[in-house]
Design a protein around this motif. Structure first.
Motif, PDB file in Angstrom:
ATOM      1  N   HIS A   1       0.821  -1.222   0.000  1.00 53.68           N
ATOM      2  CA  HIS A   1       0.000   0.000   0.000  1.00 53.68           C
ATOM      3  C   HIS A   1       0.854   1.271   0.000  1.00 53.68           C
ATOM      4  O   HIS A   1       0.497   2.266   0.639  1.00 53.68           O
ATOM      5  CB  HIS A   1      -0.970   0.014   1.187  1.00 53.68           C
ATOM      6  N   ALA A   2       1.974   1.216  -0.716  1.00 50.76           N
ATOM      7  CA  ALA A   2       2.765   2.433  -0.898  1.00 50.76           C
ATOM      8  C   ALA A   2       2.039   3.357  -1.870  1.00 50.76           C
ATOM      9  O   ALA A   2       1.287   2.909  -2.740  1.00 50.76           O
ATOM     10  CB  ALA A   2       4.153   2.084  -1.428  1.00 50.76           C
ATOM     11  N   ILE A   3       2.281   4.645  -1.737  1.00 48.39           N
ATOM     12  CA  ILE A   3       1.659   5.640  -2.619  1.00 48.39           C
ATOM     13  C   ILE A   3       2.652   6.038  -3.702  1.00 48.39           C
ATOM     14  O   ILE A   3       3.743   6.537  -3.415  1.00 48.39           O
ATOM     15  CB  ILE A   3       1.228   6.887  -1.823  1.00 48.39           C
ATOM     16  N   ASP A   4       2.279   5.787  -4.935  1.00 46.46           N
ATOM     17  CA  ASP A   4       3.073   6.232  -6.087  1.00 46.46           C
ATOM     18  C   ASP A   4       2.083   6.549  -7.196  1.00 46.46           C
ATOM     19  O   ASP A   4       1.774   5.706  -8.031  1.00 46.46           O
ATOM     20  CB  ASP A   4       4.064   5.155  -6.525  1.00 46.46           C
ATOM     21  N   PHE A   5       1.589   7.766  -7.187  1.00 50.66           N
ATOM     22  CA  PHE A   5       0.450   8.127  -8.023  1.00 50.66           C
ATOM     23  C   PHE A   5       0.718   7.909  -9.509  1.00 50.66           C
ATOM     24  O   PHE A   5      -0.100   7.333 -10.216  1.00 50.66           O
ATOM     25  CB  PHE A   5       0.077   9.584  -7.769  1.00 50.66           C
ATOM     26  N   ALA A   6       1.867   8.372 -10.002  1.00 48.28           N
ATOM     27  CA  ALA A   6       2.099   8.293 -11.450  1.00 48.28           C
ATOM     28  C   ALA A   6       3.500   7.826 -11.817  1.00 48.28           C
ATOM     29  O   ALA A   6       3.897   7.963 -12.972  1.00 48.28           O
ATOM     30  CB  ALA A   6       1.811   9.653 -12.109  1.00 48.28           C
ATOM     31  N   GLY A   7       4.272   7.285 -10.862  1.00 50.11           N
ATOM     32  CA  GLY A   7       5.522   6.662 -11.272  1.00 50.11           C
ATOM     33  C   GLY A   7       6.820   7.201 -10.711  1.00 50.11           C
ATOM     34  O   GLY A   7       7.831   7.199 -11.406  1.00 50.11           O
ATOM     35  N   GLY A   8       6.833   7.630  -9.464  1.00 51.29           N
ATOM     36  CA  GLY A   8       8.099   8.031  -8.859  1.00 51.29           C
ATOM     37  C   GLY A   8       9.077   6.878  -8.785  1.00 51.29           C
ATOM     38  O   GLY A   8      10.274   7.035  -9.026  1.00 51.29           O
ATOM     39  N   THR A   9       8.568   5.681  -8.468  1.00 51.71           N
ATOM     40  CA  THR A   9       9.427   4.494  -8.432  1.00 51.71           C
ATOM     41  C   THR A   9       9.432   3.771  -9.770  1.00 51.71           C
ATOM     42  O   THR A   9      10.481   3.485 -10.333  1.00 51.71           O
ATOM     43  CB  THR A   9       8.953   3.514  -7.339  1.00 51.71           C
ATOM     44  N   ALA A  10       8.254   3.483 -10.301  1.00 51.10           N
ATOM     45  CA  ALA A  10       8.150   2.656 -11.508  1.00 51.10           C
ATOM     46  C   ALA A  10       8.726   3.327 -12.738  1.00 51.10           C
ATOM     47  O   ALA A  10       9.232   2.656 -13.641  1.00 51.10           O
ATOM     48  CB  ALA A  10       6.688   2.290 -11.760  1.00 51.10           C
ATOM     49  N   VAL A  11       8.676   4.644 -12.809  1.00 51.03           N
ATOM     50  CA  VAL A  11       9.159   5.367 -13.989  1.00 51.03           C
ATOM     51  C   VAL A  11      10.494   6.043 -13.705  1.00 51.03           C
ATOM     52  O   VAL A  11      11.534   5.664 -14.248  1.00 51.03           O
ATOM     53  CB  VAL A  11       8.117   6.402 -14.466  1.00 51.03           C
ATOM     54  N   HIS A  12      10.498   7.035 -12.852  1.00 48.90           N
ATOM     55  CA  HIS A  12      11.669   7.919 -12.754  1.00 48.90           C
ATOM     56  C   HIS A  12      12.835   7.292 -11.998  1.00 48.90           C
ATOM     57  O   HIS A  12      13.975   7.300 -12.479  1.00 48.90           O
ATOM     58  CB  HIS A  12      11.242   9.254 -12.140  1.00 48.90           C
ATOM     59  N   MET A  13      12.580   6.764 -10.802  1.00 46.46           N
ATOM     60  CA  MET A  13      13.681   6.110 -10.111  1.00 46.46           C
ATOM     61  C   MET A  13      14.123   4.873 -10.873  1.00 46.46           C
ATOM     62  O   MET A  13      15.325   4.589 -10.979  1.00 46.46           O
ATOM     63  CB  MET A  13      13.262   5.722  -8.692  1.00 46.46           C
ATOM     64  N   ASN A  14      13.199   4.142 -11.417  1.00 45.85           N
ATOM     65  CA  ASN A  14      13.481   2.946 -12.196  1.00 45.85           C
ATOM     66  C   ASN A  14      14.437   3.269 -13.353  1.00 45.85           C
ATOM     67  O   ASN A  14      15.478   2.625 -13.531  1.00 45.85           O
ATOM     68  CB  ASN A  14      12.155   2.385 -12.735  1.00 45.85           C
ATOM     69  N   ALA A  15      14.092   4.291 -14.140  1.00 45.30           N
ATOM     70  CA  ALA A  15      14.931   4.688 -15.266  1.00 45.30           C
ATOM     71  C   ALA A  15      16.261   5.254 -14.792  1.00 45.30           C
ATOM     72  O   ALA A  15      17.310   5.006 -15.407  1.00 45.30           O
ATOM     73  CB  ALA A  15      14.198   5.711 -16.123  1.00 45.30           C
ATOM     74  N   GLY A  16      16.244   6.021 -13.712  1.00 42.89           N
ATOM     75  CA  GLY A  16      17.476   6.615 -13.207  1.00 42.89           C
ATOM     76  C   GLY A  16      18.469   5.574 -12.722  1.00 42.89           C
ATOM     77  O   GLY A  16      19.678   5.690 -12.970  1.00 42.89           O
ATOM     78  N   VAL A  17      17.987   4.558 -12.027  1.00 47.35           N
ATOM     79  CA  VAL A  17      18.863   3.482 -11.574  1.00 47.35           C
ATOM     80  C   VAL A  17      19.449   2.748 -12.773  1.00 47.35           C
ATOM     81  O   VAL A  17      20.643   2.434 -12.811  1.00 47.35           O
ATOM     82  CB  VAL A  17      18.093   2.500 -10.663  1.00 47.35           C
ATOM     83  N   ALA A  18      18.612   2.458 -13.766  1.00 47.43           N
ATOM     84  CA  ALA A  18      19.099   1.788 -14.973  1.00 47.43           C
ATOM     85  C   ALA A  18      20.144   2.637 -15.689  1.00 47.43           C
ATOM     86  O   ALA A  18      21.147   2.111 -16.195  1.00 47.43           O
ATOM     87  CB  ALA A  18      17.935   1.482 -15.903  1.00 47.43           C
ATOM     88  N   ALA A  19      19.926   3.957 -15.742  1.00 46.50           N
ATOM     89  CA  ALA A  19      20.900   4.850 -16.367  1.00 46.50           C
ATOM     90  C   ALA A  19      22.233   4.809 -15.634  1.00 46.50           C
ATOM     91  O   ALA A  19      23.312   4.814 -16.254  1.00 46.50           O
ATOM     92  CB  ALA A  19      20.350   6.280 -16.387  1.00 46.50           C
ATOM     93  N   LEU A  20      22.181   4.756 -14.309  1.00 43.26           N
ATOM     94  CA  LEU A  20      23.392   4.676 -13.503  1.00 43.26           C
ATOM     95  C   LEU A  20      24.168   3.399 -13.810  1.00 43.26           C
ATOM     96  O   LEU A  20      25.393   3.425 -14.044  1.00 43.26           O
ATOM     97  CB  LEU A  20      23.025   4.730 -12.018  1.00 43.26           C
ATOM     98  N   VAL A  21      23.474   2.277 -13.832  1.00 45.50           N
ATOM     99  CA  VAL A  21      24.118   0.987 -14.100  1.00 45.50           C
ATOM    100  C   VAL A  21      24.708   0.968 -15.503  1.00 45.50           C
ATOM    101  O   VAL A  21      25.860   0.549 -15.712  1.00 45.50           O
ATOM    102  CB  VAL A  21      23.112  -0.162 -13.915  1.00 45.50           C
TER     103      VAL A  21
END
Length: 423
Positions: A170-190
């Motif tokens: 039941h975490a709140i992620d309305f439009a993609g702080g984890t699924a979109v932006h952090m997800n892409a940012g971590v992948a970019a780092l790797v």
């Protein structure tokens, strides 16, 4: 279709058009920040990654993301019966909702843009063919599962089970702080680590066309109204609050970045302004329907500061994130997701209560657990994909190609006719 469904469908069609503007917006923003010899390649990275993801989404990505969770575990959706989203054609639309196929294409754009964001890390040194393969693998093994965790909700009648972050944690992620932006940012780092630094890093020259980058950032701002507002699923209080908070956080992000930039660098730059806007937009994305407008100002201001501070990590840590996908997306995405634990306003549509409004530490802990889960999963799987491609088809172009530029060597084109300008 009842009148409520018609109205909500009209809004979602509008939001889908708006969010599609983010595709050329991202291409222009990244292209303008690239060096002149790589502008077209960078824009091709964005469009190419989006195209691969879109095709896979139709074939099986929709099922993996929004299908009934396999075994009810909340880990991955079941694509059986959803191949090609054929079954969505002519499907009955329950009263007050929108056609399932419209939701499918709306979420398709999210998937494609997430892959495109990663492309900001690879400017000037990644094989285009390898990038397309990476896009398909990453969408399949990273984005689709994580988006299932975050965006797939249990159906009201219990016939469909969604992802574990949305329905069990039941975490709140309305439009993609984890699924979109952090997800892409971590992948970019790797991916930046596996690619290695550009030959002349950190002295890589100036952006090729700042006005184009600023126009691209402006299109992203417009598209973000659809990104956040459309995540409400229709015309309701969440849509109004989300659109309001989106604009406010963007403006506050600009101010936050410029204030700290003026203090540190003694200049308020146009690149800093548009970077601050994007940092504010990223940070408010998970919190768009759970904070007040004042909360959006706080999130936006601090997101600009956080993103500016993150820029210095490139040289300190030793990764070459060429166009700052990590600083602009990963760190503000994490910050915005955590900020909900403090700033969630019980009067907002989400109805959650943050610490500053008398809530306990439980919500913050829930948000942190979602961040850690997505971070670890994305980091590990992206590293495996990057390693596999590096030892098979190769990640990086030849030295001569990198020096000459990828526009002429890979695409047989140039962005500008410089000979004509000289004459």
């Amino acid at each position: 279709m009842d009148i409520t469904s018609q109205v909500n469908t009209g809004w979602m069609l509008t939001a889908t058009v708006a969010v599609t503007l983010m595709l050329p917006g991202l291409a222009l923003y990244y292209g303008g920040l690239s060096r002149t010899k790589n502008i077209l390649n960078t824009m091709m990275i964005v469009f190419g990654g989006f195209a691969v993801t879109a095709v896979l989404w139709v074939l099986y990505g929709y099922g993996l993301t929004l299908g009934n969770s396999v075994g009810g575990a909340g880990i991955i959706g079941d694509p059986i019966g959803l191949f090609g989203i054929q079954s969505l054609l002519g499907a009955e639309t329950p009263e007050g909702t929108v056609p399932a196929i419209l939701i499918a294409v709306f979420q398709l754009i999210f998937a494609g843009l997430t892959v495109g964001i990663i492309g900001g890390a690879v400017e000037g040194r990644m094989k285009f063919s390898t990038w397309l393969i990476f896009s398909g693998l990453w969408a399949t093994f990273v984005y689709f599962p994580v988006a299932h965790w975050v965006f797939a909700f249990d159906s009201a009648d219990g016939s469909t089970v969604g992802g574990w972050i949305a329905n069990q944690l039941h975490a709140i992620d309305f439009a993609g702080g984890t699924a979109v932006h952090m997800n892409a940012g971590v992948a970019a780092l790797v991916l930046a680590f596996f690619l290695g630094k550009r030959r002349d890093f950190p002295h890589v020259g100036r952006p090729g066309n700042l006005p184009i980058a600023i126009v691209g950032g402006g299109l992203l701002l417009v598209g973000w109204y659809g990104f956040n507002g459309g995540s409400s699923g229709g015309i309701n209080d969440s849509a109004g609050v989300a659109v309001t908070n989106t604009l406010i956080a963007a403006c506050a992000g600009l101010l936050g970045w410029l204030i700290v930039e003026q203090i540190v660098r003694k200049a308020a730059t146009s690149l800093g302004a548009i970077s601050g806007v994007l940092a504010g937009l990223v940070a408010i994305t998970p919190a768009a329907n759970s904070v007040s407008p004042v909360g959006a100002i706080i999130i936006g201001l601090l997101a600009g500061v956080v993103a500016f501070a993150a820029l210095s990590l490139k040289e300190k840590v030793g990764y070459d994130d060429a166009l700052d996908a990590v600083a602009i997306h990963m760190f503000p995405g994490i910050f915005g997701t955590l900020a909900i634990g403090f700033l969630a306003d019980p009067a907002s549509p989400a109805g959650a209560t943050g610490i500053f409004f008398g809530g306990d530490w439980g919500l913050l802990g829930t948000q942190a657990l979602a961040i850690v889960a997505v971070f670890v999963y994305t980091f590990v799987v992206t590293a495996l994909i990057s390693w596999l491609l590096k030892v098979t088809v190769g990640l990086r172009v030849a030295d001569g190609t990198e020096v000459t530029g990828l526009d002429t060597t890979l695409h047989a084109e140039t962005a500008y006719d410089l000979d004509d300008v000289r004459s």
